[in-house]
Design a protein around this motif. Sequence first.
Motif, PDB file in Angstrom:
ATOM      1  N   VAL A  18      11.766 -54.165 -32.432  1.00 12.92           N
ATOM      2  CA  VAL A  18      12.986 -53.453 -32.841  1.00 12.92           C
ATOM      3  C   VAL A  18      12.996 -52.031 -32.305  1.00 12.92           C
ATOM      4  O   VAL A  18      14.049 -51.502 -31.905  1.00 12.92           O
ATOM      5  CB  VAL A  18      13.107 -53.462 -34.382  1.00 12.92           C
ATOM      6  N   ALA A  47      12.654 -48.332 -37.021  1.00 17.48           N
ATOM      7  CA  ALA A  47      12.364 -49.765 -37.014  1.00 17.48           C
ATOM      8  C   ALA A  47      11.681 -50.196 -38.297  1.00 17.48           C
ATOM      9  O   ALA A  47      11.928 -51.296 -38.812  1.00 17.48           O
ATOM     10  CB  ALA A  47      11.493 -50.101 -35.795  1.00 17.48           C
ATOM     11  N   THR A  51      13.305 -53.064 -40.581  1.00 17.36           N
ATOM     12  CA  THR A  51      12.615 -54.337 -40.794  1.00 17.36           C
ATOM     13  C   THR A  51      12.041 -54.477 -42.191  1.00 17.36           C
ATOM     14  O   THR A  51      11.761 -55.582 -42.646  1.00 17.36           O
ATOM     15  CB  THR A  51      11.458 -54.500 -39.783  1.00 17.36           C
TER      16      THR A  51
END
Length: 343
Positions: A18, A47, A51
């Motif tokens: 990501v 990220a 996530t």
Amino acid sequence: MQNPARRRPPTIHDVARVAGVSRGTVSRFLNGGHHVSPAAAESVKAAIRRTGYVVNRHARSLITGRSGSVAFLLTEPQERFFEDPNFNVLLRGCTRALAAHDIPLLLMIAGTRAEQQRNLRFIAAGHVDGVLLVSSHTGDPVAQQLTDAGIPVVACGKPVGRDGTSARLSYVAADDRSGARDMVRYLIASGRRRIATVAGPPDTPGGVDRLGGYREILAEAGLPPDEDLIAAGDYSRDSGARAATELLTRRPDLDAVFVASDLMAQGVLAALEAAGRRVPEDVAVAGFDDSPAALAARPELTTIRQPWDRISTEMVRVLLAQLAGEPPSAVVLPTELIRRASA
């Protein structure tokens, strides 16, 4: 009907994908950020938020040899932790300061020698990376044993009577002596002349330095020393009441009491009320700490404010610096006189 499979938790590989960086970059960021550019660091942070990645502390400890946690070690009986509001304020501040670094804090209370040895074994086994040591007394072996074992330690309060350990023990303290001097000077300026004190335990830094400041200002003001005006407590409310009763028996003409803690000052107020003395008309009462006990007292206490937020923040900063390889250091913070109704 079969339950759907549980969603797989995000991994470091997901964060790297990501963020658009390598797995090694994410790993370096998680382990201190060395050799990671500011732009890459921001991408990794974003990220992680996106996530929902959570660091596996056990896996990290196997790699780094660190637990990723810190102990708050209080070497006082358990009941003192719940009675004295200063400990709770300090614990809250240290927890908040460590949370900014994503480091959990483990509370450990060791009021007996057996409890101390049990906790020392736990610490020495590597379950925590460092110790914030609170309320250690002269002759208490905990600080010496921790430093001998190579455990990073930061004490709350200036060490007393540890000539062999002091150079290796970091500490953060309020300027107890200066605060006591300011308060006694204030009482003299308000017209008080027969100023008693309820000192703290003589084997603690506050007990030594606050009594020292009291003696110094009386001497500077030309007021003769009078040991009948000095009593000691253990920082508990009951000990303050007992000390005040003792002082009133020896010197019923006292017109002020400087008390080495707000909690003891509450006991002094109760003893004065029982003796029919008005505060502050007959006897001025001044405390030390500016803890919640000062505002709960009736009348509210004139007191010396210890900067608890700064103390806890500095304790964490100094400990993290030691964990990063810096040598032990000492920080002494200024106090402030707070005027309220009791003096």
